[in-house]
Write an enzyme that holds these catalytic residues in place. Structure first.
Site, mmCIF file in Angstrom:
data_model
loop_
_atom_site.group_PDB
_atom_site.id
_atom_site.type_symbol
_atom_site.label_atom_id
_atom_site.label_comp_id
_atom_site.label_asym_id
_atom_site.label_seq_id
_atom_site.Cartn_x
_atom_site.Cartn_y
_atom_site.Cartn_z
ATOM 1 N N HIS A 182 0.824 -1.213 0.000
ATOM 2 C CA HIS A 182 0.000 0.000 0.000
ATOM 3 C C HIS A 182 0.859 1.264 0.000
ATOM 4 O O HIS A 182 0.351 2.336 -0.318
ATOM 5 C CB HIS A 182 -1.040 -0.014 1.129
ATOM 6 C CG HIS A 182 -0.535 0.323 2.493
ATOM 7 N ND1 HIS A 182 -0.244 -0.628 3.441
ATOM 8 C CD2 HIS A 182 -0.296 1.513 3.093
ATOM 9 C CE1 HIS A 182 0.153 -0.040 4.556
ATOM 10 N NE2 HIS A 182 0.136 1.264 4.377
ATOM 11 N N ASP A 240 1.176 -7.647 2.488
ATOM 12 C CA ASP A 240 1.244 -6.218 2.145
ATOM 13 C C ASP A 240 2.704 -5.760 1.948
ATOM 14 O O ASP A 240 3.246 -5.041 2.767
ATOM 15 C CB ASP A 240 0.567 -5.412 3.259
ATOM 16 C CG ASP A 240 0.277 -3.977 2.835
ATOM 17 O OD1 ASP A 240 0.843 -3.518 1.825
ATOM 18 O OD2 ASP A 240 -0.518 -3.309 3.536
ATOM 19 N N SER A 277 4.055 2.308 8.408
ATOM 20 C CA SER A 277 3.840 1.321 7.367
ATOM 21 C C SER A 277 5.137 1.084 6.632
ATOM 22 O O SER A 277 5.818 2.029 6.244
ATOM 23 C CB SER A 277 2.788 1.802 6.387
ATOM 24 O OG SER A 277 1.547 1.402 6.831
HETATM 25 N N1 ARG Z 1 -4.591 0.376 7.549
HETATM 26 C C1 ARG Z 1 -3.274 0.392 6.984
HETATM 27 C C2 ARG Z 1 -2.712 1.812 7.015
HETATM 28 O O1 ARG Z 1 -3.181 2.636 7.715
HETATM 29 C C3 ARG Z 1 -3.279 -0.209 5.612
HETATM 30 C C4 ARG Z 1 -3.960 0.587 4.569
HETATM 31 C C5 ARG Z 1 -3.940 0.016 3.192
HETATM 32 N N2 ARG Z 1 -4.899 -1.034 2.996
HETATM 33 C C6 ARG Z 1 -6.187 -0.843 2.635
HETATM 34 N N3 ARG Z 1 -6.976 -1.859 2.574
HETATM 35 N N4 ARG Z 1 -6.661 0.341 2.332
HETATM 36 O O2 ARG Z 1 -2.195 2.409 6.150
HETATM 37 N N1 GLU Z 2 -1.030 1.377 7.531
HETATM 38 C C1 GLU Z 2 -0.446 2.440 8.271
HETATM 39 C C2 GLU Z 2 0.493 3.305 7.444
HETATM 40 O O1 GLU Z 2 0.278 3.517 6.297
HETATM 41 C C3 GLU Z 2 0.181 1.891 9.475
HETATM 42 C C4 GLU Z 2 -0.891 1.482 10.336
HETATM 43 C C5 GLU Z 2 -1.026 2.406 11.481
HETATM 44 O O2 GLU Z 2 -1.612 3.490 11.364
HETATM 45 O O3 GLU Z 2 -0.502 1.968 12.495
HETATM 46 O O4 GLU Z 2 1.426 3.885 7.935
#
Ligand code: ARG
Ligand code: GLU
Length: 695
Positions: free
Chosen positions: A83, A219, A627
């Protein structure tokens, strides 16, 4: 039973006493080093950060200013999340070469794809410059005077710092402006895409599984840093060569089990751990719900259209992910705050603080802070929401309004200074071209109808039939001719004419009022931080995240999100197969992966139980920006790739609670399994250094 209770209590105390916090890597000696050792680490502070010798920090790169990435081979191979590389993968994708859907693997250096604009930045050294920055700042100064002295001092200091020609510097504020650090950095601009799994692996579970456990997402994506022949940063050139890092992370094939030490090293973006209760209440009861509602309204349209058409799916993939990600996070944050009684807990904490002020004779000095917060917040809440609603509608969800907003900024710039006309014109043309690259007018029109009512009663959809901005050719035509012509064209455009008074209102009243009311809150937060450290000096204070390099540590641990539910900390490939829904847009599994599972062709990547681990949980305190951060074992090897947190635990941005806050990592063995067995990119595995620290 009693024994169990005592044991549980012991575990809880142990966990809460030693975890949580995002620490400055140059200051780990002493307390942090000890805490890490208590959690099972063999690393010294110098292994992690050393100015004179190579250390772990030299392998950690800030990826495009947002995510984290790490070097995993002597040839500058970079690992980050799928991502995080998403918009680069998207930008190389088309209906013919759908890398989002099918994945991409460069089988040689020549096949690696350049990404203009993408950069990776390393930290060369960190210095405490508090004395220099705060020189001449006094209590009787106004907030404006203080800030201007601070910025003058910072600029003067930065100008004096000795750096190499290819290095940069920045000074950042810590502990709410009570401490300042200088960072010397090195930025590489030639970053090429090496590999990405298909979204059915890299984004498996999509929005349904986002922010939750059990998780089964691979991921990850891979890039490579290129440097000039002297190994220095350089703009893209065919003559550039793979970067030779000062340090790269060896990869452990032995994995982790519950209780193992892990450390996450990366660039967390923003946290707010020292808010007064009144602020947490405002955020969870008013601010989050209003943002959630707007994004939900936008997603209703975008999601439906993406399912109908592949073209829309590719165009809106990145935008949709961005909108949905925070939308779901905020819902989880509210759940966690409620579940952990965070507002009440914070009030209790404040009562303690007030008591300590009394006991220490600090009431006169700091006794006004908490009551003052109540007054300031009551006065701030409405305008905070109104301003945020504008941003959500005009700058996050609706593209016609974004284009109008940028056009308005263009008009302002050239009206104030006609000399900038050519430059401003090139810039707005670039912005419009960028937006139109991924634009679909029926999607945007639907979004407009759904989100606009959150900002104004005057919702006029008919502007979509009359404006020139929804088509790139006609939009660019608006900017042809003399400055006078352009301004006239713009003001005659239906969408622009509709948006302009709303944007003017935003600048002239909403945002001005927001700034006036926010400034004293920020200043009071600085004072509150000082007061906390003075009144309760034995507490464990760590600075809020500010996109600088930090270390956080903990252990591999499961957790209990609800009564009678317990999540064990490791998920396996079996779980991917359990979730498999043929043809589903979130839970489809590629044929080849199904075959590998059937034939159990796992090579060296299975755990001792014969299964391929996919994700695992830890108590590391992370946030957005972490991330792509490496999860490092007790010996300095890479074991995991951080990519998410559990839902209720997202409240850790305001309230880290070791009971329910967990970060989610991809097991490196899953990454290697996919690269080797799924993609057949064995040449990448050969570049890496695989180790067996447990054998
Ligand atoms: N929650 C994670 C972050 O904050 C992963 C986001 C990407 N994945 C998604 N399904 N949108 O970035
Ligand atoms: N998916 C998040 C990012 O893009 C990390 C997840 C979080 O917020 O801890 O940095």
């Amino acid at each position: 039973m009693k024994f169990l209770k005592i044991l549980l209590l012991f575990i809880t105390i142990q966990v809460s006493a030693q975890q949580g916090g995002m620490w400055i890597p140059s200051l780990l000696e002493g307390m942090n080093e000890q805490e890490m050792a208590d959690l099972g680490s063999n690393l010294t502070a110098k292994d992690i950060y050393d100015v004179n010798n190579s250390s772990l920090k030299d392998a950690i790169g800030h990826f495009n200013g947002g995510c984290t990435s790490e070097v995993i081979s002597p040839k500058g191979l970079i690992l980050t999340n799928h991502h995080c590389g998403y918009s680069q993968i998207q930008s190389h994708s088309s209906m013919e070469n759908d890398y989002l859907k099918d994945g991409f693997w460069a089988m040689s250096l020549e096949e690696e794809l350049p990404n203009p604009g993408l950069f990776i930045e390393f930290i060369v050294r960190i210095e405490d410059v508090t004395t220099q920055v705060l020189n001449g700042v006094t209590d009787d100064m106004t907030e404006k005077e203080k800030q201007s002295t601070i910025s003058k001092n910072s600029n003067a200091f930065e100008a004096e710092v000795e750096t190499e020609a290819w290095q940069d510097t920045k000074i950042k504020s810590f502990y709410k402006g009570n401490q300042y650090f200088l960072f010397v950095t090195e930025r590489y601009n030639d970053i090429r895409l090496v590999g990405a799994p298909p979204s059915s692996i890299g984004k498996f579970g999509s929005d349904t599984d986002n922010w939750v456990f059990p998780r089964h997402t691979g991921d990850f994506s891979m890039f490579r840093i290129y440097a000039d022949k002297d190994n220095r940063p350089a703009e893209y050139s065919v003559d550039n060569v793979p970067y030779k890092p000062k340090h790269f992370l060896p990869i452990s094939l032995d994995g982790v089990e519950e209780g193992d030490f892990t450390m996450v090293f990366g660039f967390p973006g923003r946290t707010n751990e020292y808010l007064p209760a009144v602020a947490i209440e405002h955020i969870t009861k008013e601010y989050n719900p209003s943002n959630i509602a707007i994004r939900e309204a936008a997603l209703k349209v975008i999601d439906a259209k993406m399912k109908e058409s592949d073209e829309v799916r590719i165009k809106y993939a990145s935008k949709q992910a961005r909108i949905a990600n925070a939308w779901k996070k905020w819902i989880g944050e509210n759940l966690g705050i409620e579940k952990s009684n965070a507002v009440e807990e914070r009030r209790l904490f404040e009562a303690n603080f007030t008591k300590a002020l009394k006991e220490k004779g600090l009431e006169d000095k700091y006794g006004n802070i908490l009551p003052e917060f109540e007054v300031l917040y009551n006065n701030f809440e409405d305008v905070n929401i109104k301003r945020r609603n504008f941003i959500e509608v005009f700058l996050v969800t609706n593209e016609l309004m974004t284009m109008s907003f940028r056009a308005y900024q263009f008009e302002q710039a050239v009206t104030n200074n006609p000399d900038v006309f050519d430059k401003a014109k090139t810039s707005i043309e670039g912005t419009l071209t960028g937006i139109h690259k991924n634009y679909d007018v029926t999607v945007d029109r639907g979004v407009f109808e759904n989100v606009m009512p959150f900002y104004t009663k005057n919702v006029d959809v008919s502007i979509y039939d009359k404006t020139a901005l929804t088509n790139l050719d006609t939009a660019l035509k608006l900017f042809e001719g003399s400055q006078e012509d352009v301004i006239k064209n713009l003001n005659n455009d239906a969408a622009y004419a509709y948006a302009k008074p709303l944007i003017e209102e935003f600048y002239n009243t909403v945002n001005t009022e927001f700034e006036a009311k926010n400034e004293p809150i920020t200043a009071l937060q600085t004072e509150y931080m000082t007061a906390l450290m003075e009144a309760l000096p034995n507490a464990r204070y760590f600075p809020d995240a500010n996109s600088t390099l930090r270390v956080t540590y903990g252990q591999v641990r499961g957790y209990s999100p609800r009564d009678a539910v317990y999540y064990s900390p490791v998920s396996y490939l079996d779980g991917v197969i359990e979730k498999y829904v043929p043809g589903d847009y979130e839970f489809d599994v590629p044929e080849k992966l199904l075959d590998l599972y059937k034939t159990k062709d796992y090579g060296q990547y299975a755990d001792t139980n014969g299964k391929v681990p996919v994700c695992f949980l830890g108590t590391n305190h992370t946030t957005g920006g972490n991330s792509g951060s490496p999860a490092i074992d007790a010996h300095g090897n890479l074991v995991g790739l951080n990519f998410d947190r559990v839902w209720e635990g997202t409240m850790s941005d305001m309230n880290y609670d070791p009971e329910i806050c967990r970060n989610i990592m991809v097991d490196l063995r899953y990454v290697l399994f996919i690269v080797d067995k799924y993609a057949g990119a064995k040449h990448l595995i050969d570049e890496m250094k695989l180790v067996h620290p447990k054998k």
